[in-house]
Write an enzyme that holds these catalytic residues in place. Structure first.
Site, mmCIF file in Angstrom:
data_model
loop_
_atom_site.group_PDB
_atom_site.id
_atom_site.type_symbol
_atom_site.label_atom_id
_atom_site.label_comp_id
_atom_site.label_asym_id
_atom_site.label_seq_id
_atom_site.Cartn_x
_atom_site.Cartn_y
_atom_site.Cartn_z
ATOM 1 N N LYS A 53 -14.525 1.440 12.966
ATOM 2 C CA LYS A 53 -13.613 1.541 14.113
ATOM 3 C C LYS A 53 -14.294 1.063 15.397
ATOM 4 C CE LYS A 53 -11.241 5.286 11.762
ATOM 5 N NZ LYS A 53 -11.227 6.755 11.547
ATOM 6 N N GLY B 83 -4.126 10.675 9.232
ATOM 7 C CA GLY B 83 -2.935 11.327 8.697
ATOM 8 C C GLY B 83 -1.829 10.314 8.498
ATOM 9 N N GLY C 134 1.284 4.026 3.987
ATOM 10 C CA GLY C 134 2.408 3.197 3.546
ATOM 11 C C GLY C 134 3.646 4.037 3.261
ATOM 12 N N GLU D 262 -3.321 -1.442 15.997
ATOM 13 C CA GLU D 262 -3.564 -0.145 16.670
ATOM 14 C C GLU D 262 -3.912 0.944 15.663
ATOM 15 O OE1 GLU D 262 -4.440 2.118 19.264
ATOM 16 O OE2 GLU D 262 -2.929 1.045 20.454
ATOM 17 N N GLY E 160 -9.339 19.648 1.479
ATOM 18 C CA GLY E 160 -8.788 18.293 1.478
ATOM 19 C C GLY E 160 -9.157 17.505 2.717
ATOM 20 N N GLY F 77 0.844 -1.184 0.000
ATOM 21 C CA GLY F 77 0.000 0.000 0.000
ATOM 22 C C GLY F 77 0.878 1.231 0.000
#
Lengths: 317, 317
Positions: free
Chosen positions: B207, B301, B14, B132, B189, B9
């Site tokens: 999640k 992020g 990644g 995590e 964005g 990825g």
């Protein structure tokens, strides 16, 4: 894996470790207060121990030192924090490490006042030392720093004394002065009869000294004497009124970086993360790559701190 | 111990793992995007890989699948989250575990949609699975649950989608309506061109499904289909105005217990811990013995999520 705990210190934290160890899959095989100890290689019954302590003022028939002669895996050091040479806590830790046992500290003294000595003893031992409970009870402060890597955390900042925070919160909310709110906090059991450890910033400073030691990762050593500490006794009610007019309030804020420790009353915006209320604690970690991480909750209390102790015990498995 | 990573990825996460692995003492020996891969047993140079990707649109000359034939210790699965069978992510994990390699997931699909399958494959393998990064980026949510013990955490509640939270915060602060703020978020964005994954609550639900799976600790399995999910498209600006008059605001709140998962817009007091602003995320853990613990920070992020991935990698040492 079940670990056998020797618990030294029969206050709120030690007593809660005795009560909760079983829930975490561990057992307490020895338990000592300042004048006596009791042991059972098959595990102590918490209620029996508590009952005897209440009835007779002792936990058992043996000397406290007899605890070290039992067959235990982990010493839980939960005696009161002392300054300077951190005794007798430090000697307890030394003895357990010399016997290649692990140590979990709730006592802040050895980590805040003799960090380098502690790490040196640990390096010579098969045992390891854990101390999450010394900073903010069950709030995951040290474990988060450990996960991130201390070299990726540039600063720790926050509120780590519930008594001082309770007093400042009440002064701001009710427009009352320091002496009045202190008396109220003492009535509620939130402040001690001699509140100086809390209101003079010593307790918070010890915790930020521990954080500075962890963040500097062996490159420097900090002690309470290295910290700049100012407490809340001289914060006038009028200062809180003035702050409120400006949308701010006052909190006893500590900061630890690899450059040292400061604790002092600071203006913070109302509603900001640092403006926790009552006995809440918070720590903000400034990280290199993950921005600011906040962890908060109750920073003290028997079961809360025992939870941190038992999480540390489980890390030793 | 240096672990050799194979990163699958080449998006923000990644790419950041490739950049930051060295800082955490690890090295990336193979890196793949959806059409190509590159490997180097002595460790890839991040800049060389990024430059080629930018210049030629590929990271190397090999097929993506060639990554599995390299000599790596940990597969970092950072391909986009897919629903239902969670493919192709699930097959990547399956292959690594079959080869007795560890897996660290940033991809939520396999943990949210096929948790029992994943745990079954892990049980057959020498490799372990960590994830995590799938819940709140670098915010220490799963590590804190693991430290406390899942059976001592009764509920997890909070805000786990930064885009929806940004939109609701802006609507409340500026008195603007949903469509207007969404367009603004897209310009910045913060929201994608197709924002449905975020604003319909799917991302947050995944999640909280993962949290429910962790909290139930194998006693039950949850999938997205088991969650009650309501997004924020239909929250009118007037609802926020009315809430504000009452000292409250609206947040997209998720809750996971061992009984299941709900995500919906809820009224929360202004200034409460749950009323995080902008793209902040927060999780509140209700514990049996340590009260409520809050953890918050940036929940998404590239570098933030890569930090969580690399903390997971270090746990595998």
């Amino acid at each position: 894996m079940t670990l056998r705990l020797a618990v030294l210190g029969a206050g709120a934290v030690g007593g809660s470790v005795l009560d909760l160890a079983g829930e975490y899959g561990h057992e307490v095989v020895a338990f000592a207060d300042s004048s006596s100890s009791v042991s059972d290689p098959t595990g102590l019954d918490p209620q029996t121990v508590h009952d005897r302590k209440e009835r007779e003022g002792v936990v058992g028939d043996d000397d406290p030192e007899a605890l070290f002669d039992t067959d235990y895996d982990v010493l839980v050091e939960a005696t009161p924090t002392t300054l300077g040479d951190a005794e007798p806590g430090f000697s307890h830790v030394e003895r357990a490490l010399a016997d290649d046992r692990h140590v979990v500290l709730a006592n802040k003294g050895p980590v805040a006042e003799r960090y380098a000595d502690l790490r040196a003893l640990e390096a010579e031992s098969e045992g390891r030392v854990q101390f999450e409970a010394t900073v903010g009870g069950a709030i995951p402060v040290l474990s988060t720093i450990s996960d991130l890597g201390a070299d990726h955390v540039t600063a720790a900042r926050g509120v780590l004394n519930g008594t001082a925070n309770f007093i400042l919160s009440r002064m701001a909310a009710e427009g009352l002065d320091y002496e009045h709110v202190l008396a109220e906090a003492q009535d509620l059991g939130v402040a001690e009869a001699d509140p100086s450890f809390d209101v003079d910033g010593i307790d918070a400073a010890l915790k930020f000294v521990i954080l500075a030691n962890v963040l500097s990762d062996g490159e420097a050593e900090y002690r309470l004497n290295d910290a700049e500490v100012e407490g809340i006794r001289n914060v006038p009610g009028t200062a809180l009124d003035l702050a409120a007019e400006d949308g701010r309030t006052v909190r006893l804020i500590g900061e630890a970086t690899s450059d040292g420790v400061r604790v002092a009353p600071r203006l913070v915006p109302q509603g900001a993360a640092l403006a926790v209320t009552g006995t809440q604690n918070i720590v903000q970690l400034e990280t290199e790559h993950a921005g600011q991480l906040n962890v908060s909750g109750r920073g003290a209390g028997g079961p809360e701190t025992a939870t941190a102790v038992l999480s540390d015990v489980s890390r030793l498995e």
